[in-house]
Design an enzyme around this catalytic site. Structure first.
Site, short mmCIF file in Angstrom:
data_model
loop_
_atom_site.label_atom_id
_atom_site.label_comp_id
_atom_site.label_asym_id
_atom_site.label_seq_id
_atom_site.Cartn_x
_atom_site.Cartn_y
_atom_site.Cartn_z
N SER A 136 0.85 -1.19 0.00
CA SER A 136 0.00 0.00 0.00
C SER A 136 0.88 1.24 0.00
O SER A 136 1.70 1.41 0.90
CB SER A 136 -0.89 -0.02 1.25
OG SER A 136 -1.63 1.18 1.36
N LYS A 162 -1.18 -1.02 -4.35
CA LYS A 162 -2.36 -0.19 -4.03
C LYS A 162 -1.91 1.24 -3.86
O LYS A 162 -0.94 1.50 -3.14
CB LYS A 162 -3.00 -0.74 -2.75
CG LYS A 162 -3.88 0.21 -1.96
CD LYS A 162 -4.66 -0.54 -0.89
CE LYS A 162 -4.81 0.27 0.39
NZ LYS A 162 -5.51 -0.50 1.45
N LYS A 164 -2.92 5.08 -2.73
CA LYS A 164 -3.87 5.94 -2.04
C LYS A 164 -4.25 7.07 -2.99
O LYS A 164 -3.37 7.66 -3.64
CB LYS A 164 -3.23 6.51 -0.77
CG LYS A 164 -2.97 5.46 0.30
CD LYS A 164 -4.28 4.99 0.94
CE LYS A 164 -4.02 4.02 2.08
NZ LYS A 164 -5.26 3.56 2.71
N ASP A 189 -7.19 3.22 -3.20
CA ASP A 189 -7.92 3.35 -1.94
C ASP A 189 -8.13 4.83 -1.65
O ASP A 189 -7.17 5.59 -1.53
CB ASP A 189 -7.11 2.70 -0.80
CG ASP A 189 -7.87 2.68 0.53
OD1 ASP A 189 -9.01 3.19 0.59
OD2 ASP A 189 -7.30 2.14 1.51
N GLU A 214 -11.17 1.03 -3.50
CA GLU A 214 -11.50 0.79 -2.10
C GLU A 214 -12.09 2.04 -1.46
O GLU A 214 -11.53 3.13 -1.59
CB GLU A 214 -10.19 0.37 -1.38
CG GLU A 214 -10.35 -0.05 0.06
CD GLU A 214 -8.98 -0.49 0.64
OE1 GLU A 214 -8.04 -0.77 -0.13
OE2 GLU A 214 -8.89 -0.54 1.88
N ASP A 239 -14.04 -0.97 2.88
CA ASP A 239 -13.15 -1.13 4.02
C ASP A 239 -13.87 -0.52 5.24
O ASP A 239 -14.59 -1.23 5.97
CB ASP A 239 -11.81 -0.41 3.71
CG ASP A 239 -10.82 -0.38 4.88
OD1 ASP A 239 -11.15 -0.86 5.96
OD2 ASP A 239 -9.69 0.16 4.70
N LYS A 263 -10.24 -6.57 7.64
CA LYS A 263 -9.19 -6.09 8.53
C LYS A 263 -9.53 -6.60 9.91
O LYS A 263 -10.59 -6.29 10.45
CB LYS A 263 -9.22 -4.57 8.58
CG LYS A 263 -8.08 -3.88 7.87
CD LYS A 263 -8.18 -2.39 7.99
CE LYS A 263 -7.61 -1.78 6.72
NZ LYS A 263 -7.74 -0.32 6.71
N GLY A 291 -4.65 -4.04 6.18
CA GLY A 291 -3.70 -3.84 7.28
C GLY A 291 -3.87 -2.48 7.92
O GLY A 291 -4.54 -1.59 7.37
O1 OSB Z 1 -7.31 2.21 4.47
O2 OSB Z 1 -6.30 0.39 4.19
C1 OSB Z 1 -6.35 1.48 4.72
C2 OSB Z 1 -3.18 2.14 6.75
C3 OSB Z 1 -3.71 2.78 7.85
C4 OSB Z 1 -5.05 3.04 7.88
C5 OSB Z 1 -5.89 2.63 6.83
C6 OSB Z 1 -5.36 1.96 5.75
C7 OSB Z 1 -3.97 1.75 5.70
C8 OSB Z 1 -3.29 1.15 4.57
C9 OSB Z 1 -1.96 0.48 4.79
O3 OSB Z 1 -3.71 1.20 3.45
C10 OSB Z 1 -2.17 -0.93 5.18
C11 OSB Z 1 -0.89 -1.57 5.67
O4 OSB Z 1 0.02 -1.74 4.86
O5 OSB Z 1 -0.82 -1.93 6.86
MG MG Z 2 -8.53 1.09 3.11
#
Ligand code: OSB
Ligand code: MG
Length: 367
Positions: A136, A162, A164, A189, A214, A239, A263, A291
């Site tokens: 991510s 992924k 953001k 995401d 997402e 999510d 999650k 995660g």
């Molecule tokens: O939205 O998936 C999410 C991290 C912190 C809070 C929300 C998210 C995330 C990530 C990273 O996308 C996930 C990871 O690599 O732990």
């Molecule tokens: Mg997410």
């Protein structure tokens, strides 16, 4: 069985690289490690993977401390229980606060597994011994910085990327990554950064054959997600909107999404995660493991969960070095050729290094 002692260790680690999403900018992570000790002196560890701010969801590390310290721990101490399900019922009255509940439950899975010699994957019924891993990537200052990050993880073998996204950082980065990597498994995401009147902008993402988008819209709006899903070719994945299996049922019945992010912390623990997995598997809905920047403990739990056969898509279960210079566990979680091994040792199957826990600790309570 009976819990005689509960320890809460609030531990801070700096991220190797600041992480920006549409809703938060983070330079460090503080999670609470829960240690449960039973009447035989056996112990188990869990991780409460909250953010320090209430920008992903309502919980923070501070609220989780309050709930774990003032409610969950007193509710489990000195009570008899025979299974993880019974243990969970001890604090069944606690509403919401699923991250806190999840860390508590994780510790009891670890305890039970260590006592019986079974790994988490075995206890859950997982069949995979290694899982495909994605990464991510946060919002960067510019596209070329992002591409450097993508290059690094693609070279390391990660199986999907992924990105953001947020208004103003969506088409440009997606187009650039897709141009450079036509075959890469790619998803985005938005962490709720859009509204239904952004439909036309989101529709433009359809041409980049993304695996999914997402959580584009508000966490509490399954109706608008259904509206958006009708309009998009790209699959919507929820999510933040999904807190338990009944949410998942409603989202699927309303066709608010076609893919589900599981999650562990968001849904209140491994037991609920497994229920969501089973529900989706029976309906052939692909799920993947999300995660929350977990330390090694939570990372190991994610891998145990992702050993279940319904986890068809690579998870955000990256190696320890994605976020940490030095993880709290030794050996760390590693990813080779885009695969991570599912832990086979009893319980979560990892070794916490107590010196490292102590070095990062910002608060300790023993109950
Ligand atoms: O939205 O998936 C999410 C991290 C912190 C809070 C929300 C998210 C995330 C990530 C990273 O996308 C996930 C990871 O690599 O732990
Ligand atoms: Mg997410």
């Amino acid at each position: 069985m009976k819990i005689k002692k509960v320890e809460l260790h609030r531990v801070r680690l700096e991220l190797v690289r600041p992480f920006r999403t549409s809703s938060a900018y983070r330079t460090h992570i503080e999670h609470i490690l829960v240690r449960l000790i039973d009447s035989d002196g056996a112990d188990g560890w869990g991780e409460i993977a909250t953010a320090v701010d209430p920008f992903y969801n309502a919980e923070t590390t501070e609220t989780a401390w309050h709930i774990a310290h003032d409610f969950l721990a007193p509710m489990v101490l000195e009570k008899s229980w025979e299974s993880v399900g019974e243990f969970r019922n001890l604090y069944g009255k606690v509403k919401g606060n699923r991250f806190a509940r999840s860390g508590m439950e994780m510790a009891v899975w670890d305890l039970v597994g260590r006592k019986s010699g079974q790994s988490l994957a075995e206890m859950l019924g997982g069949t995979l011994t290694e899982v495909e891993v994605g990464v991510s990537l946060g919002i960067e200052a510019d596209v070329s910085t992002l591409l450097t990050q993508v290059d690094k993880y693609v070279e390391e073998g990660y199986r999907r990327v992924k990105l953001k996204i947020a208004p103003g950082w969506d088409l440009k980065p997606v187009q650039a990554v897709r141009e450079k990597y036509p075959e890469l498994r790619l998803q985005v995401d938005a962490n709720s950064a859009y509204a239904l009147n952004d439909m036309d902008q989101l529709k433009k993402l359809d041409e980049y054959h993304l695996l999914l988008i997402e959580q584009p819209l508000a966490d509490d709006d399954m109706i608008d997600h259904a509206e958006l899903q009708k309009y998009l070719k790209t699959s919507v994945c929820l999510d933040e909107s999904l807190h338990h299996v009944d949410d998942v049922r409603k989202a699927l019945e309303m066709q608010s999404c076609r893919v589900v992010n599981i999650k562990v912390s968001r849904v209140g623990g491994l037991m609920e995660s497994k229920a969501i997995h089973d529900y989706c598997l029976a309906r052939q809905i692909p799920v993947w493991c999300g995660g929350m920047h977990e330390f090694g403990l939570g990372r190991a739990a994610n891998l145990g969960l992702a050993s279940l056969e319904g986890f068809k898509l690579p998870g955000d279960t990256s190696g320890s070095d994605k976020y940490w210079k030095q993880d709290l566990i030794d050996p760390p979680v590693t990813v080779k050729n885009g695969l991570a091994q599912v832990p086979t040792g009893p319980g979560l199957g990892v070794n916490l290094v107590m010196d490292r826990v102590a070095a990062g600790r910002t608060r300790l309570a023993v109950l």
